[in-house]
Every structure is written in structure tokens, then in C-alpha cells.
Design a protein around this motif. Sequence first.
Motif, PDB file in Angstrom:
ATOM      1  N   GLU A  80       0.733  -1.179  -0.112  1.00 11.02           N
ATOM      2  CA  GLU A  80      -0.134  -0.072  -0.014  1.00 11.02           C
ATOM      3  C   GLU A  80       0.836   1.407   0.077  1.00 11.02           C
ATOM      4  OE1 GLU A  80      -2.400  -0.356   3.337  1.00 11.02           O
ATOM      5  OE2 GLU A  80      -3.612  -2.067   2.556  1.00 11.02           O
ATOM      6  N   LEU A  81       1.941   1.175   0.730  1.00 11.85           N
ATOM      7  CA  LEU A  81       2.747   2.281   0.737  1.00 11.85           C
ATOM      8  C   LEU A  81       3.497   2.594  -0.577  1.00 11.85           C
ATOM      9  CD1 LEU A  81       4.154   4.762   2.445  1.00 11.85           C
ATOM     10  CD2 LEU A  81       6.036   2.925   3.228  1.00 11.85           C
ATOM     11  N   ALA A  82       3.892   1.575  -1.146  1.00  7.80           N
ATOM     12  CA  ALA A  82       4.710   1.592  -2.576  1.00  7.80           C
ATOM     13  C   ALA A  82       3.583   2.309  -3.440  1.00  7.80           C
ATOM     14  CB  ALA A  82       5.062   0.223  -2.940  1.00  7.80           C
ATOM     15  N   ALA A  83       2.252   1.636  -3.355  1.00  5.51           N
ATOM     16  CA  ALA A  83       1.301   2.180  -4.370  1.00  5.51           C
ATOM     17  C   ALA A  83       1.139   3.745  -4.291  1.00  5.51           C
ATOM     18  CB  ALA A  83      -0.144   1.510  -4.050  1.00  5.51           C
ATOM     19  N   ASP A  84       1.160   4.240  -2.823  1.00  3.51           N
ATOM     20  CA  ASP A  84       1.006   5.487  -2.548  1.00  3.51           C
ATOM     21  C   ASP A  84       1.877   6.428  -3.092  1.00  3.51           C
ATOM     22  OD1 ASP A  84      -1.482   5.092  -1.388  1.00  3.51           O
ATOM     23  OD2 ASP A  84      -1.033   5.839   0.509  1.00  3.51           O
ATOM     24  N   LEU A  85       3.376   5.947  -2.751  1.00  6.98           N
ATOM     25  CA  LEU A  85       4.469   6.546  -3.415  1.00  6.98           C
ATOM     26  C   LEU A  85       4.410   6.723  -5.007  1.00  6.98           C
ATOM     27  CD1 LEU A  85       7.196   7.837  -2.784  1.00  6.98           C
ATOM     28  CD2 LEU A  85       8.365   5.436  -3.524  1.00  6.98           C
ATOM     29  N   HIS A  86       3.940   5.599  -5.653  1.00  7.71           N
ATOM     30  CA  HIS A  86       4.094   5.568  -7.241  1.00  7.71           C
ATOM     31  C   HIS A  86       2.748   6.487  -7.611  1.00  7.71           C
ATOM     32  CE1 HIS A  86       7.066   2.321  -7.376  1.00  7.71           C
ATOM     33  NE2 HIS A  86       6.143   1.533  -6.792  1.00  7.71           N
ATOM     34  N   GLY A  87       2.035   6.778  -6.746  1.00  7.91           N
ATOM     35  CA  GLY A  87       0.641   7.654  -7.230  1.00  7.91           C
ATOM     36  C   GLY A  87       1.194   8.828  -6.860  1.00  7.91           C
ATOM     37  N   HIS A  88       1.792   9.268  -5.995  1.00  4.38           N
ATOM     38  CA  HIS A  88       2.550  10.451  -5.802  1.00  4.38           C
ATOM     39  C   HIS A  88       3.458  11.095  -6.978  1.00  4.38           C
ATOM     40  CE1 HIS A  88       3.360  14.103  -3.335  1.00  4.38           C
ATOM     41  NE2 HIS A  88       4.856  13.883  -3.476  1.00  4.38           N
ATOM     42  N   TRP A  89       4.081  10.165  -7.206  1.00  2.62           N
ATOM     43  CA  TRP A  89       5.251  10.254  -8.248  1.00  2.62           C
ATOM     44  C   TRP A  89       4.623  10.581  -9.594  1.00  2.62           C
ATOM     45  CZ3 TRP A  89      10.711   9.101  -7.903  1.00  2.62           C
ATOM     46  CH2 TRP A  89      11.423   9.149  -9.090  1.00  2.62           C
ATOM     47  N   ASN A  90       3.603  10.000  -9.869  1.00  5.49           N
ATOM     48  CA  ASN A  90       2.830  10.249 -11.203  1.00  5.49           C
ATOM     49  C   ASN A  90       1.974  11.423 -11.061  1.00  5.49           C
ATOM     50  OD1 ASN A  90       3.552   7.675 -12.191  1.00  5.49           O
ATOM     51  ND2 ASN A  90       1.707   6.556 -11.192  1.00  5.49           N
ATOM     52  N   LYS A  91       1.423  11.769  -9.825  1.00  8.60           N
ATOM     53  CA  LYS A  91       1.028  13.301  -9.824  1.00  8.60           C
ATOM     54  C   LYS A  91       1.842  14.269 -10.062  1.00  8.60           C
ATOM     55  CE  LYS A  91      -2.651  12.077  -6.410  1.00  8.60           C
ATOM     56  NZ  LYS A  91      -2.812  12.042  -5.021  1.00  8.60           N
ATOM     57  N   GLY A  92       3.155  14.022  -9.988  1.00 13.82           N
ATOM     58  CA  GLY A  92       4.216  14.940 -10.103  1.00 13.82           C
ATOM     59  C   GLY A  92       4.229  15.132 -11.592  1.00 13.82           C
ATOM     60  N   ASN A  93       3.823  14.347 -12.446  1.00 12.62           N
ATOM     61  CA  ASN A  93       3.993  14.554 -13.920  1.00 12.62           C
ATOM     62  C   ASN A  93       3.006  15.706 -14.382  1.00 12.62           C
ATOM     63  OD1 ASN A  93       5.916  12.238 -14.290  1.00 12.62           O
ATOM     64  ND2 ASN A  93       4.052  10.780 -14.487  1.00 12.62           N
ATOM     65  N   ASP A  94       1.777  15.781 -13.666  1.00 10.57           N
ATOM     66  CA  ASP A  94       0.841  16.610 -13.973  1.00 10.57           C
ATOM     67  C   ASP A  94       1.098  18.260 -13.096  1.00 10.57           C
ATOM     68  OD1 ASP A  94      -0.434  15.008 -15.914  1.00 10.57           O
ATOM     69  OD2 ASP A  94      -1.300  13.936 -14.186  1.00 10.57           O
ATOM     70  N   GLU A  95       1.585  18.123 -11.917  1.00 11.66           N
ATOM     71  CA  GLU A  95       1.872  19.006 -10.955  1.00 11.66           C
ATOM     72  C   GLU A  95       3.499  19.247 -10.579  1.00 11.66           C
ATOM     73  OE1 GLU A  95      -1.024  19.767  -7.833  1.00 11.66           O
ATOM     74  OE2 GLU A  95      -1.959  17.951  -8.582  1.00 11.66           O
ATOM     75  N   PRO A  96       4.174  20.146 -11.454  1.00 11.50           N
ATOM     76  CA  PRO A  96       5.645  19.942 -11.325  1.00 11.50           C
ATOM     77  C   PRO A  96       5.858  20.159  -9.484  1.00 11.50           C
ATOM     78  CG  PRO A  96       4.998  21.227 -13.166  1.00 11.50           C
ATOM     79  CD  PRO A  96       3.786  20.889 -12.507  1.00 11.50           C
ATOM     80  N   ALA A  97       4.821  21.005  -8.977  1.00 14.53           N
ATOM     81  CA  ALA A  97       5.297  21.297  -7.435  1.00 14.53           C
ATOM     82  C   ALA A  97       5.466  20.249  -6.617  1.00 14.53           C
ATOM     83  CB  ALA A  97       4.308  22.195  -6.855  1.00 14.53           C
ATOM     84  N   LEU A  98       4.936  18.807  -7.175  1.00 22.69           N
ATOM     85  CA  LEU A  98       5.124  17.524  -6.288  1.00 22.69           C
ATOM     86  C   LEU A  98       6.012  17.023  -6.630  1.00 22.69           C
ATOM     87  CD1 LEU A  98       1.295  16.702  -6.359  1.00 22.69           C
ATOM     88  CD2 LEU A  98       2.501  17.541  -4.425  1.00 22.69           C
ATOM     89  N   ARG A  99       6.941  17.200  -7.584  1.00 23.64           N
ATOM     90  CA  ARG A  99       8.213  16.327  -8.031  1.00 23.64           C
ATOM     91  C   ARG A  99       9.113  16.579  -6.982  1.00 23.64           C
ATOM     92  NH1 ARG A  99       8.422  18.583 -14.182  1.00 23.64           N
ATOM     93  NH2 ARG A  99       6.283  17.706 -14.966  1.00 23.64           N
ATOM     94  N   PHE A 100       9.738  15.667  -6.798  1.00 22.91           N
ATOM     95  CA  PHE A 100      10.999  15.435  -5.717  1.00 22.91           C
ATOM     96  C   PHE A 100      11.956  16.105  -6.107  1.00 22.91           C
ATOM     97  CE2 PHE A 100       8.833  11.363  -4.804  1.00 22.91           C
ATOM     98  CZ  PHE A 100       8.119  11.443  -3.343  1.00 22.91           C
ATOM     99  N   VAL A 101      12.318  16.248  -7.345  1.00 23.12           N
ATOM    100  CA  VAL A 101      13.629  16.998  -7.837  1.00 23.12           C
ATOM    101  C   VAL A 101      13.100  18.388  -8.243  1.00 23.12           C
ATOM    102  CG1 VAL A 101      15.210  17.097  -9.640  1.00 23.12           C
ATOM    103  CG2 VAL A 101      14.745  14.939  -8.773  1.00 23.12           C
ATOM    104  N   GLN A 102      13.771  19.425  -7.638  1.00 26.39           N
ATOM    105  CA  GLN A 102      13.124  20.950  -7.818  1.00 26.39           C
ATOM    106  C   GLN A 102      14.366  21.623  -8.173  1.00 26.39           C
ATOM    107  OE1 GLN A 102       9.974  22.305  -7.772  1.00 26.39           O
ATOM    108  NE2 GLN A 102       9.078  20.113  -7.287  1.00 26.39           N
TER     109      GLN A 102
END
Length: 580
Positions: free
Chosen positions: A522-544
Motif C-alpha cells: 500500500e505504501l509503495a502504491a501511494d509513493l508511485h501514485g504521488h510520483w505520477n501526480k508530479g507528472n501533472d503538477e511540477p510542484a509535487l516532484r521530488f527533484v526541484q
Amino acid sequence: MNLFNDIRVLVVECLGAMASEGVLPAGLETAAVTVEPPRDAAHGDMATNAAMVLAKPSGLKPREIADALASRLSADPRIAAVEVAGPGFLNLRLVPSAWQAIVGSALGAGTDFGRATLGKGQKVNVEFVSANPTGPMHVGHTRGAVVGDALASLLDFAGYDVTREYYINDGGAQVDVLARSAFERYREANGLSPEIAEGLYPGDYLIPVGEALKEQYGDTFLTAPESDWLPIFREFSTQAMMEMIRGDLEALGVKMDVYSSEKALYGTGKIEAAIDTLRGMGLIYEGVLEPPKGKTLDDWEPREQTLFKSTAHGDDVDRPVKKSDGGWTYFAPDIAYHYDKVQRGFDLLIDILGADHGGYVKRMKAAVSALSDGRVPLDIKLIQLVKLYKNGEPFKMSKRAGTFVTLRDVVDEVGADVTRFVMLTRKNDAALDFDFAKVQEQSRDNPVWYVQYASARVASVLRKAAAAGIDTSDAALAQADLAALDHPAEIALIRKMADWPRQVEIAARAHEPHRVAGYLGELAADLHGHWNKGNDEPALRFVQDDAATMASKIALARAVGVVISAGLAILGVTPVEEMR
């Protein structure tokens, strides 16, 4: 840091204050009060059942208790809002800083984040595998070995003092069969044709044993009577099989603390002492059992036996401890072995056994209950079968054991890490399908790959941050501006991570390590989901681009990685830094 437990402490303290003020009766039991995530995340961050469970003993309506409790909880700076729902459930929303602090706690504790004091140092004996020393371990033993080892690690993580133990079943007739089987391989090593009669072990794993016997004894025993060589071959081959089993366990990453021998119970007075102890309690008597279900007096010969009154401790029928010829039943040494564990001072005993031991559970629990005067619980976990497939079809491998697929076959095919994780994807009492193709494919349908991919993604962003000049040590990341992690998606990811300490306690209480694997998925799924959201919202990307902003994002990624590493360590799986 267990935020759910911290808020539960707050709830109990508020209830205590309500009792002091006369709002609630004094002395109410709060053990059943829980604080946990609500079923629907839209309802809030946490929910408590306090008003519902205290309504009946207090003589008050749940809503009355909930309203009074809500006003007190609202005064805590960690609580942003409290909502009374339905008949009296309380939904809580926490301020962002309460969640953001979890990231710093995880970075500060490292893989000790979530380590609990639930066990309070109680001594626990986890006995597992305990395969007959007659050959290599098969795939069923593999699952028992993984479950036992992971459970031991989980209990250690939860604050117990754990001993891993293997009970060597070397006192029964099966070791004589092993010796006779080894004798045929000994004959083969001396140039004769082996006669593998029905009932002997046919696997070619005994060929090296026969060759070793020839090297040590030459042709000395070829024409000797069985009485001359049987005890020698029994001891020699048993030791050889145990060396093989230890090697198999090592390949799987399992290391036992203690190896106990059934044979050592015979002729030492230990069996007699255990039975005499039960006799002194009035639990051993001479009697005649009722016919088993389905038997009639026409096909059942009633006879007087020495019986253990196991029905006095919860069993369905009393159990024989002596055979008609005066020898001990197989149950008698098991009683003595468990009595020995009780005498060694363990506070809790756990046995991991095959599914075919279902009839053994009640009698053994009865014996331990009697011998410990009810002080030492015995939990017996039955391990269901593993079915092997490849691309959905039943899969058979080399079967060097002659009749079954070995542990080493499985590990050699897919590796120890994959083997261990897959064996923990289902509860121990549920059958498990092991598809060699699926457990190696790179897709979200493969739980091993999915969790390891999350670990690799965390390692990837850490490398990118380091290349950008950011100090990625845990100590440095803990000093990042964690208040910047204020996006709802970031808070949601932290909430899942914050649930790790609670999940540890739940899994440890239930003795169910598969819950750890489920949580990691479940945690892995949430991390992957967050990562994918970063594709649409640059502010969520880990690399800034901004170093300070990037440091806070990397702190979050690293904290998630800490939890994944801690969970994988319990499962005995090494996290990966790159997917290959």
C-alpha cells in the motif's frame, strides 16, 4: 513516534479528566478505546470509538460522551477539528505540522522508526521449520521457514526477546528409514546396485552420503547384520541431513538460535519427568477411550491406555501418552519438549507447523496450559500448501529429492528475496499460488517488484539530489523546511507512512507478518501514485530547481524509503537501489 498511539493517549487522558469532573463515572475500562484511520479518508485523519464503547458501562448516550470529549480534544494544539458523526463516532483532523513532524521522526530514527515496546522484553520462543532430518527441505517447509523467521523479526521489532528454534525430529522410525536408505547408497558407492525398496527415500541427495560412508568405513558393513550398522548409519546420515538443512536455511537467509533434538529426550528422564508432573496434577490416568467418530465396536478394539486428561484444558478428547506395547506415543516427547521450553522461562511459545498438524493444536495447547499452570500461552500457526506454477501452468522442476520440489530449487530459480516476499503475501492459513513467471515480471501486479521499484525510486531521487549538491544525510534532511510539505497529496503520503508504527503493533499482536508485506504494498502504491501526480503538477516532484524546496521534498522521499527498508528488513528482504 506512533502518532496514532499519541492521540489515543490524549483521548484516554481526556476521558480521565471527564471522570474527575463527574462527567463520566470513575473507573471505566478504556482498553477497547481505539484511534485509527477512518474507513473513508474524506471523514478525517483519525477516528475514535471512545463514545461508543463507553456508552453502556457509563449509562450515557454515545452522543453525550462524544460531544463532551470533542470539546476537550479540540483544545489540543495538534487537533485542527473534531466532528461528531452518526450516533457518536468522533472524526479528527490534525494540523499539518503534526504530520510533517513524522518525516523528521523517521529521518531521526532511521530503520528503527516504528520500533515498539509492545513486548516489554517478554521472552518468546518461535519454533519453526522442524522438518524431519531425512532429506532436503521442500517448498512447504520454505513457506514455514519464511513465516517463522519474519514473525521472529517482527516480534523483535515490537520489543520482545525472541529465540528462533528448530526441533530436530530424530527420535522416530523415520530416521531408521533414512539409515536404511543411506545403506543402499553405501552399497552403491561400493559398486553394488542399490535396492530402493518401497518405503525408502529414493532421492539422489543420499548418493554423497553413501560415498562419505564408504570413504569412512570402506566395505566393512556390506555383509554385516543390520544391528551392527543401523545406529552408526542413523547418526551419520542424520548429521549429513542436518548440514544440508542448515545450508538450505542459510540460502534462504534464516539462522536459528537453537537446535533441539527429540532424541535427546529419550533415556534422560525428561519425558518421564513431564508425564510425572502431569500425573501429580491428577491429569494422567489409565482408561479406555471412546471409539473415534465413524468407528463402531465391531471395528474398534477398546483397550486400557495411559491417558492425558487434556479435556481438562480445552481439548475435545483425552490423549494417549503410551502405546499398547508400553512405549511412548509421539505426543509424549512433544509434551516433554514443550515442558522444557516452559522451564527455560519463556513467556510465550509459538509453533509454526504444516497444515496436516491441525489435529495436534488442541492437545498441545492443553499440555502447555497444564504444565505452565496457564501462565504460558501457546500459539500454533498452521501453514497451508504452496502450489507452484509457471505462466499459469503447474510447474515441476528437477526433483532431485525424488518426490518433491526442494527449497533450494525455488531459491535458485528466483532468489531468496523474491521467495521470501512472495511467501508472505498471504496469511499463513491461506493456500498460496507461486507462479515463477509472475513473481519475476516487472508490473504492479507483482508485489515484490512493486515495492522494490518504490525503494529504487527513492534511491534514484537521492542520487539526483546529491548530484545537485544537496546533503542527503538523514541528519541534514531532517533540518529541511518540513513545513513546506503542505500539499494535500504530500500530507496523504505522510499519513500512510505515519501508520507504520501502528501496523507493526497490529501485526505483532496478531502474530501475522503478512500484514507487513500488505502494508508495504500500500505504501509503495501511494509513493508511485504521488510520483505520477508530479507528472501533472511540477510542484509535487521530488527533484526541484530550488535547493531548499528540493531538500524538503527529498526529506519526504527518504522518510518513505526508511519505512520501506524497515518493513523489508522484518521480511528478511534487501531493498534495492536500482531496478535491473
